[in-house]
Design a protein around this motif. Structure first.
Motif, mmCIF file in Angstrom:
data_model
loop_
_atom_site.group_PDB
_atom_site.id
_atom_site.type_symbol
_atom_site.label_atom_id
_atom_site.label_comp_id
_atom_site.label_asym_id
_atom_site.label_seq_id
_atom_site.Cartn_x
_atom_site.Cartn_y
_atom_site.Cartn_z
ATOM 1 N N VAL A 1 0.849 -1.191 0.000
ATOM 2 C CA VAL A 1 0.000 0.000 0.000
ATOM 3 C C VAL A 1 0.888 1.245 0.000
ATOM 4 O O VAL A 1 1.792 1.387 0.830
ATOM 5 C CB VAL A 1 -0.938 0.016 1.221
ATOM 6 C CG1 VAL A 1 -1.662 1.359 1.329
ATOM 7 C CG2 VAL A 1 -1.963 -1.116 1.112
ATOM 8 N N PHE A 2 0.625 2.130 -0.939
ATOM 9 C CA PHE A 2 1.363 3.381 -1.090
ATOM 10 C C PHE A 2 0.453 4.537 -0.675
ATOM 11 O O PHE A 2 -0.462 4.912 -1.388
ATOM 12 C CB PHE A 2 1.818 3.514 -2.547
ATOM 13 C CG PHE A 2 2.328 4.870 -2.949
ATOM 14 C CD1 PHE A 2 3.129 5.632 -2.103
ATOM 15 C CD2 PHE A 2 2.027 5.384 -4.213
ATOM 16 C CE1 PHE A 2 3.600 6.874 -2.490
ATOM 17 C CE2 PHE A 2 2.498 6.619 -4.617
ATOM 18 C CZ PHE A 2 3.283 7.372 -3.752
ATOM 19 N N ALA B 1 0.477 1.103 8.550
ATOM 20 C CA ALA B 1 0.804 -0.325 8.494
ATOM 21 C C ALA B 1 -0.246 -1.154 9.220
ATOM 22 O O ALA B 1 -0.653 -2.222 8.746
ATOM 23 C CB ALA B 1 2.187 -0.565 9.093
ATOM 24 N N GLU B 2 -0.682 -0.681 10.378
ATOM 25 C CA GLU B 2 -1.691 -1.399 11.153
ATOM 26 C C GLU B 2 -2.968 -1.607 10.334
ATOM 27 O O GLU B 2 -3.521 -2.723 10.283
ATOM 28 C CB GLU B 2 -2.019 -0.619 12.425
ATOM 29 C CG GLU B 2 -3.126 -1.238 13.265
ATOM 30 C CD GLU B 2 -3.598 -0.355 14.396
ATOM 31 O OE1 GLU B 2 -4.488 -0.791 15.156
ATOM 32 O OE2 GLU B 2 -3.100 0.785 14.518
ATOM 33 N N GLU B 3 -3.436 -0.543 9.679
ATOM 34 C CA GLU B 3 -4.684 -0.631 8.938
ATOM 35 C C GLU B 3 -4.537 -1.430 7.652
ATOM 36 O O GLU B 3 -5.411 -2.221 7.290
ATOM 37 C CB GLU B 3 -5.206 0.774 8.643
ATOM 38 C CG GLU B 3 -5.559 1.573 9.886
ATOM 39 C CD GLU B 3 -6.582 0.845 10.754
ATOM 40 O OE1 GLU B 3 -7.560 0.289 10.206
ATOM 41 O OE2 GLU B 3 -6.399 0.819 11.995
ATOM 42 N N ALA B 4 -3.422 -1.254 6.940
ATOM 43 C CA ALA B 4 -3.212 -1.987 5.679
ATOM 44 C C ALA B 4 -3.066 -3.482 5.925
ATOM 45 O O ALA B 4 -3.514 -4.299 5.116
ATOM 46 C CB ALA B 4 -1.986 -1.446 4.963
ATOM 47 N N ALA B 5 -2.443 -3.852 7.050
ATOM 48 C CA ALA B 5 -2.253 -5.270 7.363
ATOM 49 C C ALA B 5 -3.588 -5.978 7.541
ATOM 50 O O ALA B 5 -3.712 -7.170 7.231
ATOM 51 C CB ALA B 5 -1.409 -5.410 8.631
ATOM 52 N N LYS B 6 -4.593 -5.266 8.015
ATOM 53 C CA LYS B 6 -5.917 -5.871 8.215
ATOM 54 C C LYS B 6 -6.559 -6.300 6.900
ATOM 55 O O LYS B 6 -7.458 -7.145 6.884
ATOM 56 C CB LYS B 6 -6.827 -4.888 8.945
ATOM 57 C CG LYS B 6 -6.360 -4.550 10.367
ATOM 58 C CD LYS B 6 -7.228 -3.473 10.999
ATOM 59 C CE LYS B 6 -6.715 -3.087 12.387
ATOM 60 N NZ LYS B 6 -7.508 -1.990 12.997
ATOM 61 N N GLY C 1 3.169 -4.822 2.881
ATOM 62 C CA GLY C 1 4.048 -3.727 3.271
ATOM 63 C C GLY C 1 3.382 -2.398 2.961
ATOM 64 O O GLY C 1 2.373 -2.349 2.254
ATOM 65 N N VAL C 2 3.936 -1.309 3.534
ATOM 66 C CA VAL C 2 3.429 0.025 3.219
ATOM 67 C C VAL C 2 4.589 0.972 2.940
ATOM 68 O O VAL C 2 5.682 0.852 3.508
ATOM 69 C CB VAL C 2 2.556 0.620 4.348
ATOM 70 C CG1 VAL C 2 1.329 -0.242 4.601
ATOM 71 C CG2 VAL C 2 3.339 0.838 5.618
ATOM 72 N N ILE C 3 4.319 1.902 2.028
ATOM 73 C CA ILE C 3 5.239 2.998 1.733
ATOM 74 C C ILE C 3 4.441 4.289 1.886
ATOM 75 O O ILE C 3 3.358 4.427 1.309
ATOM 76 C CB ILE C 3 5.814 2.892 0.312
ATOM 77 C CG1 ILE C 3 6.670 1.629 0.177
ATOM 78 C CG2 ILE C 3 6.647 4.122 -0.030
ATOM 79 C CD1 ILE C 3 7.158 1.389 -1.236
ATOM 80 N N GLN D 1 1.234 -10.726 12.192
ATOM 81 C CA GLN D 1 0.411 -9.852 11.367
ATOM 82 C C GLN D 1 1.140 -8.582 10.946
ATOM 83 O O GLN D 1 0.688 -7.887 10.029
ATOM 84 C CB GLN D 1 -0.862 -9.458 12.139
ATOM 85 C CG GLN D 1 -1.826 -10.601 12.399
ATOM 86 C CD GLN D 1 -2.990 -10.146 13.271
ATOM 87 O OE1 GLN D 1 -2.809 -9.427 14.252
ATOM 88 N NE2 GLN D 1 -4.192 -10.570 12.913
ATOM 89 N N LYS D 2 2.238 -8.276 11.578
ATOM 90 C CA LYS D 2 2.946 -7.021 11.315
ATOM 91 C C LYS D 2 3.604 -7.032 9.931
ATOM 92 O O LYS D 2 4.098 -8.062 9.480
ATOM 93 C CB LYS D 2 3.998 -6.766 12.396
ATOM 94 C CG LYS D 2 3.396 -6.535 13.770
ATOM 95 C CD LYS D 2 4.470 -6.342 14.827
ATOM 96 C CE LYS D 2 3.855 -6.123 16.209
ATOM 97 N NZ LYS D 2 4.885 -5.945 17.258
ATOM 98 N N ILE D 3 3.605 -5.871 9.278
ATOM 99 C CA ILE D 3 4.217 -5.724 7.957
ATOM 100 C C ILE D 3 5.198 -4.561 7.991
ATOM 101 O O ILE D 3 5.040 -3.624 8.778
ATOM 102 C CB ILE D 3 3.150 -5.499 6.865
ATOM 103 C CG1 ILE D 3 2.300 -4.257 7.186
ATOM 104 C CG2 ILE D 3 2.265 -6.733 6.719
ATOM 105 C CD1 ILE D 3 1.270 -3.917 6.111
ATOM 106 N N PRO D 4 6.239 -4.594 7.151
ATOM 107 C CA PRO D 4 7.238 -3.513 7.160
ATOM 108 C C PRO D 4 6.664 -2.205 6.634
ATOM 109 O O PRO D 4 5.799 -2.196 5.752
ATOM 110 C CB PRO D 4 8.344 -4.044 6.246
ATOM 111 C CG PRO D 4 7.679 -5.058 5.369
ATOM 112 C CD PRO D 4 6.591 -5.668 6.204
ATOM 113 N N ALA D 5 7.163 -1.093 7.190
ATOM 114 C CA ALA D 5 6.661 0.234 6.829
ATOM 115 C C ALA D 5 7.826 1.185 6.593
ATOM 116 O O ALA D 5 8.746 1.282 7.408
ATOM 117 C CB ALA D 5 5.762 0.780 7.938
ATOM 118 N N ALA D 6 7.766 1.901 5.465
ATOM 119 C CA ALA D 6 8.833 2.823 5.091
ATOM 120 C C ALA D 6 8.248 4.143 4.617
ATOM 121 O O ALA D 6 7.091 4.219 4.196
ATOM 122 C CB ALA D 6 9.705 2.217 3.994
#
Length: 471
Positions: free
Chosen positions: A154-155, A182-187, A192-194, A220-225
């Motif tokens: 998710v960008f 990141a929390e919301e996109a992981a759901k 990952g999120v940028i 459930q956690k995804i990387p965020a940048a």
């Protein structure tokens, strides 16, 4: 007739006394500004924090060095008391430099400027690569749903609004996508999120900042940048042409168990009301991309300078004056919460707190979290600041670290410098010592010290006859 003459005499005496008081205040404030501009220490202290220590992530060796250095310097000022207040803080490390690219075709790639958000997990060992879906904010996730988001990066590309004159309003309008993205996109099954950097300028510098996973479990956690504004614009334009673009990014950050750190506190004991406490402070920790000169090295050294200026000009506070250098504002607010917790346990009476955490730019004034009566008292002092081009006195937030002290009759205030350039540097690699103007920094310190002087001398309980005459 005698009654009239008596009344006139009393009125004359009151006006005369008020004029004398106002003249005295003007002279004392002039001394404070002269001392800061001609014989200041704030710039020297900031030079050491920035160039000899550097970025001061909570839990890091540099943060420990900053604690030791500032404690020593406060002791050198000859304060009545200097001490360290233990506080447990998060420890997160960035690891090796992040790497990212966008793939526009077989073997056709362009590198992207990204940086891990503070608290993010690392990508898989080999990195994360997936198609990208662009959204303008958290609310748009629901429109796409899991079917379109699952397995993608998710960008978040909602920019700071340039039409806000107060840039902190622009920041507040889009920082939720960095913090909760990141929390919301992981759901919805994102991998990952940028996030577009919180920056009003178009440049190649990614801006880090804190993020949260909320109640997500580890799996459930995804990387965020964060991505630079120039690269965010490029990626967005390319997605309009080719909506199946893939982005690869590799991050090596890591979270560790909490470690012990400290708030650094120095105190001048009040000569008349020692149990009434005034606080001035900034946060000692910073992000690691630059050296944290504006955020918040400037606030730290300005707060230290307040106590030095009052001592050097010969003013003895009536109330107890503390400088508090808070640890862990950036990714947890542990220092501010701990200070307020201990103050409550000791039943301490905090009557006033002033924070500097908006950069070392030209001071414009203050915001106040205060009652109408208290605020009107402050407004009565406004003419004393006008010779220094300080004109902005508004109700508003005091600051994050002093926020936990809110309650009762405690007045919270925040120094408000000109904010137009602040987000060019905020949480980025160019937040370095050379970006701070010596004169602007020293004007800010003197402005803070002048307000502290007036609050200590007159209090904030009610408007006196003297204050009324200064309107």
């Amino acid at each position: 007739m005698k009654k009239i003459l008596c009344t006139l005499a009393l009125s004359f005496f009151g006006i005369h006394s008020a004029m004398i008081a106002q003249s005295s205040d003007s002279l004392n404030i002039r001394k404070i500004y002269d001392m800061s501009l001609l014989n200041g220490k704030s710039y020297e202290w900031l030079d050491h924090l920035s160039n000899q220590i550097g970025g001061r992530l909570s839990g890091s060796f540099n943060a420990e060095q900053a604690v030791d250095y500032t404690k020593k310097e406060l002791e050198n000022l000859g304060l009545d008391k200097v001490w360290l207040q233990p506080v447990m803080v998060p420890k997160w490390t960035r690891g090796e430099r992040e790497f990212a690219y966008v793939q526009t075709g077989p073997g056709d790639t362009r590198n992207l400027n990204i940086t891990a958000l503070g608290g993010s997990i690392a990508t898989a060992e080999g990195g994360t690569k997936a198609q990208v879906i662009e959204v303008q904010g958290l609310e748009q996730l629901r429109e796409y749903g899991e079917e379109q988001i699952k397995g993608k990066i998710v960008f978040y590309n909602r920019p700071m609004r340039a039409d806000h004159i107060l840039t902190f309003e622009a920041y507040g309008g889009c920082v939720d996508q960095r913090y909760s993205g990141a929390e919301e996109a992981a759901k919805y099954g994102a991998v990952g999120v940028i996030v577009r950097s919180m920056n009003l300028r178009m440049d190649d510098l990614p801006h880090t900042g804190s993020m949260s996973y909320g109640d997500l479990t580890e799996d459930q956690k995804i990387p965020a940048a964060a991505i630079s504004t120039n690269d965010a614009a490029y990626l967005s334009s390319m997605l309009k042409i080719q909506n199946d673009l893939q982005v690869y990014f590799k991050m090596n950050c890591k979270n560790f168990p909490d470690v012990q750190s400290y708030n650094v506190i120095g105190e001048i004991t009040g000569s008349e009301s020692p149990n009434e406490i005034m606080v001035v402070g900034g946060h000692l920790d910073s992000w690691d991309l630059g050296d944290g000169a504006h955020d918040d090295g400037a606030g730290v050294v300005q707060s230290m300078e307040v106590l030095r200026l009052l001592k050097e000009t010969g003013y003895q506070p009536k109330k107890t004056l503390r400088v508090v250098l808070f640890m862990n504002e950036e990714n947890g607010l542990r220092g501010g919460n701990k200070y307020a917790e201990v103050a409550k346990e000791k039943n301490e009476d905090h009557v006033f707190a002033l924070e500097s955490d908006s950069g070392g730019f030209t001071p414009r004034g203050f915001t106040f979290n205060a009652t109408d009566s208290q605020f009107n008292k402050v407004l009565s002092w406004k003419p004393l600041f006008e010779p220094y081009l300080i004109h902005y006195f508004e109700k508003g937030s005091g600051g994050a670290d002093i926020g936990p002290l809110e309650g009762g009759d405690t007045v919270l205030a925040g120094l408000r410098p000109d904010s137009q350039r602040y987000f060019d540097y905020h949480h980025a690699a160019n937040d370095t010592f050379d970006a701070v103007n010596k004169r602007e920094l020293e004007l800010g310190a003197a402005t803070m010290a002048s307000l502290v002087y007036l609050v200590d001398k007159y209090g904030l309980d009610s408007i006196s006859n003297t204050a009324q005459l200064k309107k």
